[in-house]
Write a protein that holds these residues in place. Structure first.
Motif, mmCIF file in Angstrom:
data_model
loop_
_atom_site.group_PDB
_atom_site.id
_atom_site.type_symbol
_atom_site.label_atom_id
_atom_site.label_comp_id
_atom_site.label_asym_id
_atom_site.label_seq_id
_atom_site.Cartn_x
_atom_site.Cartn_y
_atom_site.Cartn_z
ATOM 1 N N GLU A 198 -30.106 -1.653 41.487
ATOM 2 C CA GLU A 198 -29.241 -2.564 42.236
ATOM 3 C C GLU A 198 -29.211 -2.278 43.732
ATOM 4 O O GLU A 198 -29.125 -3.197 44.537
ATOM 5 C CB GLU A 198 -27.816 -2.572 41.643
ATOM 6 C CG GLU A 198 -27.097 -1.224 41.536
ATOM 7 C CD GLU A 198 -26.328 -0.837 42.790
ATOM 8 O OE1 GLU A 198 -26.233 -1.640 43.714
ATOM 9 O OE2 GLU A 198 -25.848 0.309 42.821
ATOM 10 N N THR B 109 -25.655 -6.534 38.037
ATOM 11 C CA THR B 109 -26.635 -6.282 36.979
ATOM 12 C C THR B 109 -27.896 -7.126 37.155
ATOM 13 O O THR B 109 -29.003 -6.632 36.942
ATOM 14 C CB THR B 109 -26.021 -6.595 35.606
ATOM 15 O OG1 THR B 109 -25.442 -7.903 35.642
ATOM 16 C CG2 THR B 109 -24.950 -5.577 35.243
ATOM 17 N N MET C 159 -30.098 -1.632 33.664
ATOM 18 C CA MET C 159 -30.667 -2.982 33.768
ATOM 19 C C MET C 159 -32.010 -2.974 34.488
ATOM 20 O O MET C 159 -32.935 -3.694 34.097
ATOM 21 C CB MET C 159 -29.701 -3.896 34.514
ATOM 22 C CG MET C 159 -28.649 -4.455 33.637
ATOM 23 S SD MET C 159 -29.403 -5.450 32.322
ATOM 24 C CE MET C 159 -27.947 -5.757 31.343
ATOM 25 N N ALA C 160 -32.128 -2.178 35.559
ATOM 26 C CA ALA C 160 -33.386 -2.149 36.306
ATOM 27 C C ALA C 160 -34.496 -1.549 35.443
ATOM 28 O O ALA C 160 -35.613 -2.080 35.382
ATOM 29 C CB ALA C 160 -33.214 -1.342 37.594
ATOM 30 N N GLU D 207 -34.550 8.528 30.030
ATOM 31 C CA GLU D 207 -33.128 8.255 30.277
ATOM 32 C C GLU D 207 -32.336 9.561 30.116
ATOM 33 O O GLU D 207 -32.409 10.213 29.081
ATOM 34 C CB GLU D 207 -32.617 7.184 29.305
ATOM 35 C CG GLU D 207 -31.109 7.007 29.277
ATOM 36 C CD GLU D 207 -30.464 6.792 30.651
ATOM 37 O OE1 GLU D 207 -30.883 5.886 31.379
ATOM 38 O OE2 GLU D 207 -29.528 7.568 30.993
ATOM 39 N N ALA D 208 -31.546 9.874 31.139
ATOM 40 C CA ALA D 208 -30.799 11.134 31.132
ATOM 41 C C ALA D 208 -29.677 11.151 30.091
ATOM 42 O O ALA D 208 -29.371 12.199 29.510
ATOM 43 C CB ALA D 208 -30.212 11.380 32.523
ATOM 44 N N ARG D 209 -29.080 10.010 29.859
ATOM 45 C CA ARG D 209 -27.934 9.975 28.932
ATOM 46 C C ARG D 209 -28.397 9.867 27.478
ATOM 47 O O ARG D 209 -29.576 9.641 27.221
ATOM 48 C CB ARG D 209 -27.067 8.740 29.205
ATOM 49 C CG ARG D 209 -26.491 8.631 30.576
ATOM 50 C CD ARG D 209 -25.754 7.300 30.685
ATOM 51 N NE ARG D 209 -25.549 6.916 32.063
ATOM 52 C CZ ARG D 209 -24.460 7.197 32.767
ATOM 53 N NH1 ARG D 209 -23.480 7.863 32.212
ATOM 54 N NH2 ARG D 209 -24.357 6.812 34.022
ATOM 55 N N GLY E 84 -26.866 2.386 31.237
ATOM 56 C CA GLY E 84 -26.429 2.885 32.542
ATOM 57 C C GLY E 84 -25.016 2.456 32.861
ATOM 58 O O GLY E 84 -24.090 2.714 32.098
ATOM 59 N N ARG E 85 -24.861 1.744 33.982
ATOM 60 C CA ARG E 85 -23.522 1.316 34.404
ATOM 61 C C ARG E 85 -23.055 0.048 33.680
ATOM 62 O O ARG E 85 -22.030 -0.517 34.025
ATOM 63 C CB ARG E 85 -23.480 1.166 35.923
ATOM 64 C CG ARG E 85 -23.331 2.520 36.619
ATOM 65 C CD ARG E 85 -23.534 2.403 38.101
ATOM 66 N NE ARG E 85 -24.949 2.306 38.449
ATOM 67 C CZ ARG E 85 -25.418 1.962 39.633
ATOM 68 N NH1 ARG E 85 -24.580 1.650 40.593
ATOM 69 N NH2 ARG E 85 -26.730 1.920 39.864
ATOM 70 N N ALA F 268 -20.075 -2.695 34.003
ATOM 71 C CA ALA F 268 -20.149 -4.109 34.390
ATOM 72 C C ALA F 268 -19.474 -4.976 33.342
ATOM 73 O O ALA F 268 -19.599 -4.736 32.140
ATOM 74 C CB ALA F 268 -21.604 -4.526 34.546
ATOM 75 N N ASN F 269 -18.772 -5.997 33.807
ATOM 76 C CA ASN F 269 -18.010 -6.862 32.916
ATOM 77 C C ASN F 269 -18.539 -8.299 32.935
ATOM 78 O O ASN F 269 -18.649 -8.925 31.895
ATOM 79 C CB ASN F 269 -16.561 -6.879 33.397
ATOM 80 C CG ASN F 269 -15.588 -6.952 32.256
ATOM 81 O OD1 ASN F 269 -15.154 -5.913 31.778
ATOM 82 N ND2 ASN F 269 -15.271 -8.140 31.789
ATOM 83 N N TRP F 270 -18.857 -8.767 34.152
ATOM 84 C CA TRP F 270 -19.161 -10.189 34.297
ATOM 85 C C TRP F 270 -20.641 -10.423 34.596
ATOM 86 O O TRP F 270 -21.305 -9.574 35.214
ATOM 87 C CB TRP F 270 -18.359 -10.798 35.456
ATOM 88 C CG TRP F 270 -16.906 -10.967 35.156
ATOM 89 C CD1 TRP F 270 -16.310 -12.050 34.575
ATOM 90 C CD2 TRP F 270 -15.847 -10.029 35.427
ATOM 91 N NE1 TRP F 270 -14.950 -11.829 34.464
ATOM 92 C CE2 TRP F 270 -14.635 -10.607 34.973
ATOM 93 C CE3 TRP F 270 -15.794 -8.756 35.992
ATOM 94 C CZ2 TRP F 270 -13.405 -9.981 35.078
ATOM 95 C CZ3 TRP F 270 -14.569 -8.109 36.096
ATOM 96 C CH2 TRP F 270 -13.394 -8.723 35.636
ATOM 97 N N GLN G 4 -22.298 -12.331 37.113
ATOM 98 C CA GLN G 4 -21.848 -12.939 38.370
ATOM 99 C C GLN G 4 -22.887 -13.946 38.866
ATOM 100 O O GLN G 4 -24.012 -13.981 38.381
ATOM 101 C CB GLN G 4 -21.604 -11.830 39.407
ATOM 102 C CG GLN G 4 -20.440 -10.922 39.004
ATOM 103 C CD GLN G 4 -20.233 -9.749 39.931
ATOM 104 O OE1 GLN G 4 -20.085 -8.619 39.490
ATOM 105 N NE2 GLN G 4 -20.230 -10.005 41.212
ATOM 106 N N ALA H 266 -35.062 13.195 34.402
ATOM 107 C CA ALA H 266 -36.190 13.557 35.267
ATOM 108 C C ALA H 266 -35.635 14.406 36.402
ATOM 109 O O ALA H 266 -34.609 14.063 36.992
ATOM 110 C CB ALA H 266 -36.833 12.300 35.822
#
Ligand SMILES: Cc1cc2nc3c(=O)[nH]c(=O)nc-3n(C[C@H](O)[C@H](O)[C@H](O)COP(=O)(O)OP(=O)(O)OC[C@H]3O[C@@H](n4cnc5c(N)ncnc54)[C@H](O)[C@@H]3O)c2cc1C
Length: 432
Positions: free
Chosen positions: A53, A63, A92-93, A112-114, A119-120, A135-137, A139, A272
């Protein structure tokens, strides 16, 4: 009036402390500009791309901007003839990048670290329902590529009218303030901060009152950035995004990311830590929990780790990133907006859809979405930003949830009238 109600379940975010986010979304600081976003996304040695982003010049912090940047980086890697690509990050990216590489039958692997993707965008189960702690919406709905995918996947979405919140504490601010602010921001000196512009404005606030200006700034800028006004760029710190037909997804963003991840090779718990760029390829490496090293050679790498994670040096680049990239990492930053999800046995608030609650002091702000429509159980999604977080986000998650639920309940109980639609702007002096 006392309100008897039972909290069925809750969830609380901690984006400010999350080592793989270090903030909520990227912002432009007083020494930066959208050019820094573009510089950060420029390819390095034709083998490394930073996407995500933060690199989108016009859709940052969202997103669909992240998704577009991931795909754009992948398209450039494909154009250069790279056959094997490591993608760092499954937000998302990263999902966008790996998805396009897979469409071209290229060998792509996501690190992916998690222990989860998204992600967000972060789905969470609360009292039998799935909601978003990130993220909710969707947009900018009409021009949002993810909105088109949500439609294609048949996801149920609900519109939020951000222009018409029910203001539970204080008066709504009058219309016309945003136009006035936008003019002042456009005329600001290149290095001025939003606080500089606000100070000037408050010295000569007419036709508004200082309190109206503060309420407006809290609702529109503090809530949308979560950053100190003295850090934010006056010219570029107030970026567009919110309030363009925004819709939230029943069941949360997870419904979307699960589709996007289908068929992709994703290695979870795989941070990474180093990226080596040589003439003939790249090596991505990281520490495994047994004390050894993971490493993977590829033709190219697309890094989608959030900007503050990169700025903190979580990934070492060899050779170091070029100067424009490093400068961009210092001029851009991130704020902190935290979320809470509260589910109750009954709805004790007026039916409206979106609510604003101003806090006890300036730069203390919260906004609330009524997400009951998701499954019929009374549900509130609260967003908090500004100085309030310092006092509210302490102790256990259960304590935070109880504390902020109390704020909303008191606001409902004490509100004399629920104010909707902002009043018309005052008549300019001399025209009465
Ligand atoms: C509270 C909140 C509310 C928001 N609301 C909205 C909204 O309503 N609408 C909207 O459009 N946007 C919203 N956003 C912003 C949106 O979530 C982000 O812009 C978007 O999800 C960013 O996607 P990304 O892929 O760039 O980054 P991320 O989603 O952060 O993905 C990056 C991934 O990289 C991983 N990673 C980090 N470091 C490493 C490493 N060293 N190795 C491997 N992996 C690593 C991370 O774990 C993460 O999974 C919100 C964000 C927050 C926090």
């Amino acid at each position: 009036m006392s309100i008897k109600v039972t909290l069925l379940g809750s969830a609380v975010s901690h984006w400010g402390e999350d080592p793989w986010a270090r903030g909520s979304w990227s912002l432009i600081g007083r020494h930066g500009s959208p050019q820094d976003r573009i510089a950060l996304g420029r390819p390095v040695s034709d083998r490394l791309w930073i996407a995500g982003e933060a690199t989108h010049p016009t859709r940052a912090g969202m997103t669909h901007g992240a998704f577009e940047q991931g795909r754009a980086a992948a398209a450039e890697a494909i154009e250069r003839g790279h056959a094997t690509v490591v993608v760092v990050g499954a937000g998302m990216a990263g999902l966008g990048a790996a998805g396009l590489l897979a469409e071209h039958a290229l060998e792509a692997e996501i690190w992916e670290a998690r222990d989860r993707i998204g992600g967000r965008t972060a789905g969470v189960e609360v009292a039998g329902g799935a909601f978003d702690l990130g993220a909710n919406w969707l947009q900018q709905y009409d021009e949002n590529v993810l909105a088109r995918l949500a439609e294609r996947f048949g996801l149920r979405t609900f519109v939020t009218d951000f222009d018409d919140p029910a203001v539970l504490t204080g008066e709504p601010f009058p219309g016309g303030l945003e136009d006035d602010l936008r003019k002042r921001l456009a005329a600001a000196a290149p290095d001025a901060s939003l606080a500089d512009v606000l100070d000037d404005w408050l010295r000569d606030p007419a036709p508004w009152s200082p309190a109206e200006i503060h309420r407006f700034v809290d609702a529109e800028i503090v809530m949308d950035t979560g950053a100190p006004l003295s850090w934010l760029s006056a010219r570029h710190g107030f970026e567009p995004g919110v309030g363009e037909g925004d819709r939230w997804i029943a069941g949360g963003y997870r419904r979307l990311t699960e589709h996007l991840a289908k068929g992709l090779r994703i290695l979870l718990n795989r941070p990474a830590a180093g990226i080596l760029i040589a003439d003939d390829g790249v090596t991505v490496s990281g520490d495994d929990p047994e004390g050894g090293q993971w490493s993977r050679n590829a033709d190219a790498v697309i890094v989608t780790a959030p900007l503050p994670v990169l700025a903190a040096g979580a990934i070492t680049f060899d050779p170091p990133l070029p100067e424009p990239h490093r400068a961009a990492l210092t001029r851009l930053g991130a704020g902190r907006v935290e979320k809470v999800i509260l589910r109750f046995d009954r709805r004790f608030w007026p039916e409206h859809g979106y609510y604003r609650v101003h806090g006890p002091a300036q730069t203390c702000i919260s906004e609330w979405l009524d997400a009951t429509a998701a499954d019929g159980t009374p549900t509130l999604v609260g967003l908090f930003a500004g100085d309030w977080l310092g006092t509210l986000w302490t102790g256990t998650d259960a304590e935070i949830a109880t504390r902020v639920a109390g704020i909303f309940r008191n606001a409902v109980a004490e509100s004399q009238a629920v104010h909707c639609r902002p009043p018309a702007p005052p008549t300019p002096p001399g025209t009465r």
